[in-house]
Enzyme design. Structure first.
Site, mmCIF file in Angstrom:
data_model
loop_
_atom_site.group_PDB
_atom_site.id
_atom_site.type_symbol
_atom_site.label_atom_id
_atom_site.label_comp_id
_atom_site.label_asym_id
_atom_site.label_seq_id
_atom_site.Cartn_x
_atom_site.Cartn_y
_atom_site.Cartn_z
ATOM 1 N N HIS A 17 0.833 -1.206 0.000
ATOM 2 C CA HIS A 17 0.000 0.000 0.000
ATOM 3 C C HIS A 17 0.872 1.261 0.000
ATOM 4 O O HIS A 17 0.827 2.082 0.906
ATOM 5 C CB HIS A 17 -0.873 -0.068 1.254
ATOM 6 C CG HIS A 17 -2.024 0.877 1.348
ATOM 7 N ND1 HIS A 17 -1.877 2.242 1.291
ATOM 8 C CD2 HIS A 17 -3.344 0.653 1.543
ATOM 9 C CE1 HIS A 17 -3.052 2.800 1.452
ATOM 10 N NE2 HIS A 17 -3.965 1.874 1.585
ATOM 11 N N GLU A 65 -1.032 1.371 -5.199
ATOM 12 C CA GLU A 65 -0.839 0.138 -4.443
ATOM 13 C C GLU A 65 -0.791 -1.075 -5.362
ATOM 14 O O GLU A 65 -1.731 -1.311 -6.126
ATOM 15 C CB GLU A 65 -1.979 0.005 -3.435
ATOM 16 C CG GLU A 65 -2.155 1.278 -2.581
ATOM 17 C CD GLU A 65 -3.502 1.385 -1.903
ATOM 18 O OE1 GLU A 65 -4.018 2.521 -1.754
ATOM 19 O OE2 GLU A 65 -4.083 0.316 -1.567
#
Ligand code: TA6
Length: 277
Positions: A153, A253
């Site tokens: 992320h 991400e």
């Protein structure tokens, strides 16, 4: 140089410096929270208001969302439990003057089995040079197959969100997580409001175009990408964010999210990798 450090509250991290780059990696979550090439501003963004405390996720850097992305598994916390879990250092290796490799691992525990009834072993390989490379291998050490969704992320530093662009997702199927609508995206992604998009069938590199610096992200073991910025209101409500935080980062991400979930059979493994340059 590889140094083992801790904040005053005892929160441990590894600091790496080589001729190409510097980095900081927390043992909690195997979380890279600083990466900068020598002589450049950091590539990763970390919030000035972030916690560095056991049991709380660092706001910024590269949180590891595992074994669930978002609320893909309602019996788990948002983005799973790996980012709150203590990884073990397996090895740290100065390959040469410009490249350092750090390998960490996490495996099932009494606590994890209560949350997620599967035996597993994660091996996280972080390679630091002119390029930041992060590879996460999930090994199924259980007797039954299990399903994971996951994400690296990554929070990227940008000079100004209102002029930043994300390129490479043109014509890709996408889910807008804010409206739950699915459509085919066209053009570059620009930011003038909250954005939370999950792209599928991604098979090429992604570009982050920011005044003064372009960043390229390639991946393997992944065909989904999430692009996120909370903008003003959500940013003001979020933990570990300052009021203006949304202006200087964008998350791109590398994921196995939604349709791109992975079923891993006993004794088998799957590796997701992001290469950032
Ligand atoms: O990846 C985007 C997202 O799922 C957003 O919906 C937002 O919630 C973000 O992750 C941050 O989640 P966190 O649990 O770290 O606050």
């Amino acid at each position: 140089m590889i140094e083992f450090k801790a904040f005053d509250n005892g929160f441990e991290y590894i600091q790496v410096t080589n001729a190409s780059a510097s980095a900081k990696i927390a043992l909690q979550g195997g979380h890279v929270f600083h990466y900068a090439r020598q002589g450049e501003i950091p590539l990763l963004w970390v919030s000035e208001a972030s916690d560095f405390e056991y049991g709380k996720a660092i706001r910024g850097g590269v949180p590891i969302c595992w074994p669930a992305f978002g609320m893909n598994n309602p019996s788990l916390p948002q983005h799973g439990f790996a980012r709150y879990s203590m990884f073990k250092l397996l090895s740290c290796n100065e390959i040469n003057a410009t490249k350092t490799e750090i390998i960490l691992s996490l495996q099932d525990s009494e606590e994890s089995l209560k949350l997620w009834p599967h035996r597993f072993r994660l091996v996280l390989k972080i390679t630091l040079s002119e390029v930041l490379e992060i590879g996460l291998e999930t090994i199924n050490t259980d007797t039954n197959e299990f399903t994971v969704t996951q994400a690296l992320h990554t929070y990227f530093q940008v000079s100004d969100i209102s002029t930043a662009k994300v390129r490479g997702l043109d014509n890709k199927p996408c889910l807008d997580a804010l409206t739950n609508k699915r459509f085919t995206y066209s053009g570059d992604i620009v930011f003038a409001e909250e954005v939370d998009l999950v792209f599928q069938e991604v098979d090429g590199g992604i570009g982050l175009i920011d005044s003064g610096r372009d960043v390229k992200i390639t991946s393997s073991g992944s065909s989904s990408v999430v692009v996120w910025n909370p903008w003003i209101d959500k940013c003001a409500r979020m933990s570990g964010m300052a009021k203006q935080s949304y202006k200087t980062f964008v998350c791109i991400e590398t994921a196995n999210a939604f349709d791109d979930f992975k079923v891993i059979k006993p004794g088998e493994s799957h590796t997701i990798r992001a290469v950032i340059q």
